[in-house]
Design a protein around this motif. Structure first.
Motif, PDB file in Angstrom:
ATOM      1  N   ARG A 100       1.451  -4.026  -5.672  1.00 19.70           N
ATOM      2  CA  ARG A 100       1.570  -2.611  -5.347  1.00 19.70           C
ATOM      3  C   ARG A 100       0.310  -1.853  -5.777  1.00 19.70           C
ATOM      4  O   ARG A 100      -0.188  -2.029  -6.892  1.00 19.70           O
ATOM      5  CB  ARG A 100       2.785  -2.027  -6.063  1.00 19.70           C
ATOM      6  CG  ARG A 100       3.027  -0.543  -5.855  1.00 19.70           C
ATOM      7  CD  ARG A 100       3.533  -0.256  -4.480  1.00 19.70           C
ATOM      8  NE  ARG A 100       3.989   1.120  -4.324  1.00 19.70           N
ATOM      9  CZ  ARG A 100       4.270   1.684  -3.175  1.00 19.70           C
ATOM     10  NH1 ARG A 100       4.156   0.994  -2.056  1.00 19.70           N
ATOM     11  NH2 ARG A 100       4.696   2.921  -3.091  1.00 19.70           N
ATOM     12  N   LEU A 101      -0.189  -1.019  -4.865  1.00 18.03           N
ATOM     13  CA  LEU A 101      -1.349  -0.179  -5.158  1.00 18.03           C
ATOM     14  C   LEU A 101      -1.031   1.244  -4.721  1.00 18.03           C
ATOM     15  O   LEU A 101      -0.743   1.493  -3.556  1.00 18.03           O
ATOM     16  CB  LEU A 101      -2.589  -0.686  -4.417  1.00 18.03           C
ATOM     17  CG  LEU A 101      -3.884   0.095  -4.639  1.00 18.03           C
ATOM     18  CD1 LEU A 101      -4.317   0.031  -6.114  1.00 18.03           C
ATOM     19  CD2 LEU A 101      -5.004  -0.423  -3.750  1.00 18.03           C
TER      20      LEU A 101
ATOM     21  N   MET B 228     -17.616  -1.376 -10.846  1.00 14.52           N
ATOM     22  CA  MET B 228     -16.175  -1.594 -10.940  1.00 14.52           C
ATOM     23  C   MET B 228     -15.919  -3.077 -11.174  1.00 14.52           C
ATOM     24  O   MET B 228     -16.465  -3.930 -10.479  1.00 14.52           O
ATOM     25  CB  MET B 228     -15.479  -1.138  -9.663  1.00 14.52           C
ATOM     26  CG  MET B 228     -14.002  -1.444  -9.622  1.00 14.52           C
ATOM     27  SD  MET B 228     -13.233  -0.804  -8.123  1.00 14.52           S
ATOM     28  CE  MET B 228     -13.143   0.927  -8.529  1.00 14.52           C
ATOM     29  N   ASN B 229     -15.074  -3.381 -12.152  1.00 16.30           N
ATOM     30  CA  ASN B 229     -14.826  -4.773 -12.511  1.00 16.30           C
ATOM     31  C   ASN B 229     -13.397  -5.235 -12.277  1.00 16.30           C
ATOM     32  O   ASN B 229     -13.117  -6.419 -12.391  1.00 16.30           O
ATOM     33  CB  ASN B 229     -15.170  -4.993 -13.993  1.00 16.30           C
ATOM     34  CG  ASN B 229     -16.630  -4.765 -14.298  1.00 16.30           C
ATOM     35  OD1 ASN B 229     -17.484  -5.329 -13.639  1.00 16.30           O
ATOM     36  ND2 ASN B 229     -16.929  -3.941 -15.286  1.00 16.30           N
ATOM     37  N   ASN B 230     -12.484  -4.308 -11.966  1.00 18.03           N
ATOM     38  CA  ASN B 230     -11.068  -4.678 -12.001  1.00 18.03           C
ATOM     39  C   ASN B 230     -10.389  -4.740 -10.645  1.00 18.03           C
ATOM     40  O   ASN B 230      -9.163  -4.803 -10.577  1.00 18.03           O
ATOM     41  CB  ASN B 230     -10.295  -3.724 -12.910  1.00 18.03           C
ATOM     42  CG  ASN B 230     -10.493  -2.271 -12.533  1.00 18.03           C
ATOM     43  OD1 ASN B 230     -11.349  -1.949 -11.719  1.00 18.03           O
ATOM     44  ND2 ASN B 230      -9.713  -1.393 -13.135  1.00 18.03           N
TER      45      ASN B 230
ATOM     46  N   TRP C 146       0.854  -1.199   0.000  1.00 19.06           N
ATOM     47  CA  TRP C 146       0.000   0.000   0.000  1.00 19.06           C
ATOM     48  C   TRP C 146       0.881   1.237   0.000  1.00 19.06           C
ATOM     49  O   TRP C 146       1.750   1.382   0.843  1.00 19.06           O
ATOM     50  CB  TRP C 146      -0.845  -0.058   1.260  1.00 19.06           C
ATOM     51  CG  TRP C 146      -1.977   0.888   1.441  1.00 19.06           C
ATOM     52  CD1 TRP C 146      -1.909   2.148   1.954  1.00 19.06           C
ATOM     53  CD2 TRP C 146      -3.361   0.646   1.190  1.00 19.06           C
ATOM     54  NE1 TRP C 146      -3.154   2.701   2.040  1.00 19.06           N
ATOM     55  CE2 TRP C 146      -4.072   1.804   1.571  1.00 19.06           C
ATOM     56  CE3 TRP C 146      -4.063  -0.459   0.679  1.00 19.06           C
ATOM     57  CZ2 TRP C 146      -5.459   1.895   1.453  1.00 19.06           C
ATOM     58  CZ3 TRP C 146      -5.437  -0.357   0.565  1.00 19.06           C
ATOM     59  CH2 TRP C 146      -6.128   0.797   0.945  1.00 19.06           C
ATOM     60  N   GLU C 147       0.649   2.125  -0.958  1.00 17.19           N
ATOM     61  CA  GLU C 147       1.402   3.382  -0.956  1.00 17.19           C
ATOM     62  C   GLU C 147       1.091   4.158   0.329  1.00 17.19           C
ATOM     63  O   GLU C 147      -0.076   4.315   0.694  1.00 17.19           O
ATOM     64  CB  GLU C 147       1.031   4.225  -2.175  1.00 17.19           C
ATOM     65  CG  GLU C 147       1.875   5.476  -2.324  1.00 17.19           C
ATOM     66  CD  GLU C 147       1.486   6.285  -3.554  1.00 17.19           C
ATOM     67  OE1 GLU C 147       0.442   6.980  -3.489  1.00 17.19           O
ATOM     68  OE2 GLU C 147       2.194   6.215  -4.560  1.00 17.19           O
ATOM     69  N   PRO C 148       2.101   4.675   1.037  1.00 16.36           N
ATOM     70  CA  PRO C 148       1.883   5.333   2.330  1.00 16.36           C
ATOM     71  C   PRO C 148       0.939   6.536   2.281  1.00 16.36           C
ATOM     72  O   PRO C 148       0.389   6.919   3.318  1.00 16.36           O
ATOM     73  CB  PRO C 148       3.294   5.756   2.741  1.00 16.36           C
ATOM     74  CG  PRO C 148       4.194   4.790   2.052  1.00 16.36           C
ATOM     75  CD  PRO C 148       3.538   4.508   0.739  1.00 16.36           C
TER      76      PRO C 148
ATOM     77  N   ASP D   9      -3.176   4.710  -8.924  1.00 17.78           N
ATOM     78  CA  ASP D   9      -3.884   3.505  -9.367  1.00 17.78           C
ATOM     79  C   ASP D   9      -5.342   3.553  -8.916  1.00 17.78           C
ATOM     80  O   ASP D   9      -6.258   3.250  -9.682  1.00 17.78           O
ATOM     81  CB  ASP D   9      -3.232   2.249  -8.776  1.00 17.78           C
ATOM     82  CG  ASP D   9      -1.839   1.987  -9.311  1.00 17.78           C
ATOM     83  OD1 ASP D   9      -1.556   2.361 -10.463  1.00 17.78           O
ATOM     84  OD2 ASP D   9      -1.034   1.403  -8.566  1.00 17.78           O
ATOM     85  N   MET D  10      -5.521   3.917  -7.655  1.00 14.90           N
ATOM     86  CA  MET D  10      -6.854   3.955  -7.081  1.00 14.90           C
ATOM     87  C   MET D  10      -7.735   4.985  -7.788  1.00 14.90           C
ATOM     88  O   MET D  10      -8.865   4.696  -8.201  1.00 14.90           O
ATOM     89  CB  MET D  10      -6.774   4.269  -5.589  1.00 14.90           C
ATOM     90  CG  MET D  10      -8.060   4.032  -4.838  1.00 14.90           C
ATOM     91  SD  MET D  10      -8.328   2.298  -4.456  1.00 14.90           S
ATOM     92  CE  MET D  10      -7.317   2.118  -2.989  1.00 14.90           C
TER      93      MET D  10
END
Length: 218
Positions: A124-125, A204-206, A22-24, A129-130
């Motif tokens: 990694r997210l 949302m599908n992904n 998770w990105e901080p 990305d979100m």
């Protein structure tokens, strides 16, 4: 949100995956119930916070008032998870409490995302990305077939309103007037009404690209 059983069985895997991938800049708020964290070595980075549901007076009152609605109606029927009000109320209070806290602090609070604690982030997210998966013109983004990930646009008043109505259904005891008493059924009925009055909901599908759901150990 999680209790001790969820934490021991799957929740610690979820938290570990968040800590690693998770990105901080993304904040995670965890709400606990029937659970002491003192015996566990949990991630303690600045982006993860732990809150007690029992600090919410409405929540404590709700549990006391509705203890009979435990899926058996106090032993009168065989257990039915669809009628277990207490089991699903934790999510309602955690989600709405944090939503109201954010909305009160900032009129443009942005996106609040619910992720089930029996999920697992597999790569990694980042914040970018979100945001790339969320349409700012939508009020709510989720997949009705897999609602373990639900995004609420708190910049939109209808989103705050539907969360207030969801919380209100529990505070006022209206959840037992529905055919099923769990949070997702009640939320779905409210969502149908809001969509009929113009709420913008996007599918949302992904999210499965990033998350496993119902992560199994071994």
């Amino acid at each position: 949100s999680f209790n001790e059983d969820i934490l021991k069985n799957v929740g610690h895997h979820f938290l570990k995956s968040i800590s690693e991938h998770w990105e901080p800049s993304l904040n995670l708020a965890c709400y606990t119930h029937d659970c002491s964290l003192k015996s566990y070595s949990l991630p303690k980075n600045k982006s993860i916070s732990y809150k007690q549901l029992d600090d919410i007076e409405d929540y404590k009152t709700f549990k006391e008032t509705n203890s009979i609605h435990d899926g058996t109606e106090n032993g009168q029927v065989a257990y039915n998870w669809r009628l277990d009000v207490i089991r699903w109320a934790h999510k309602v209070y955690a989600l709405t409490e944090y939503a109201f806290e954010l909305a009160e602090k900032d009129k443009e609070a942005g996106w609040l995302i619910w992720i089930d604690a029996d999920s697992y982030l597999k790569k990694r997210l980042t914040k970018q990305d979100m945001l790339s998966m969320l349409n700012d013109k939508a009020d709510i983004v989720y997949n009705p077939e897999e609602p373990f990930f639900m995004a609420f646009n708190l910049d939109k008043q209808p989103t705050v309103d539907i969360l207030a109505d969801l919380r209100g259904a529990y505070i006022l005891g209206e959840m037992t007037k529905y055919r099923e008493w769990h949070d997702y059924y009640i939320f779905s009925r409210l969502l149908n009404l809001y969509q009929a009055h113009g709420m913008k909901v996007e599918k949302m599908n992904n999210m499965n690209d990033y998350f496993y759901h119902q992560y199994e150990i071994g």
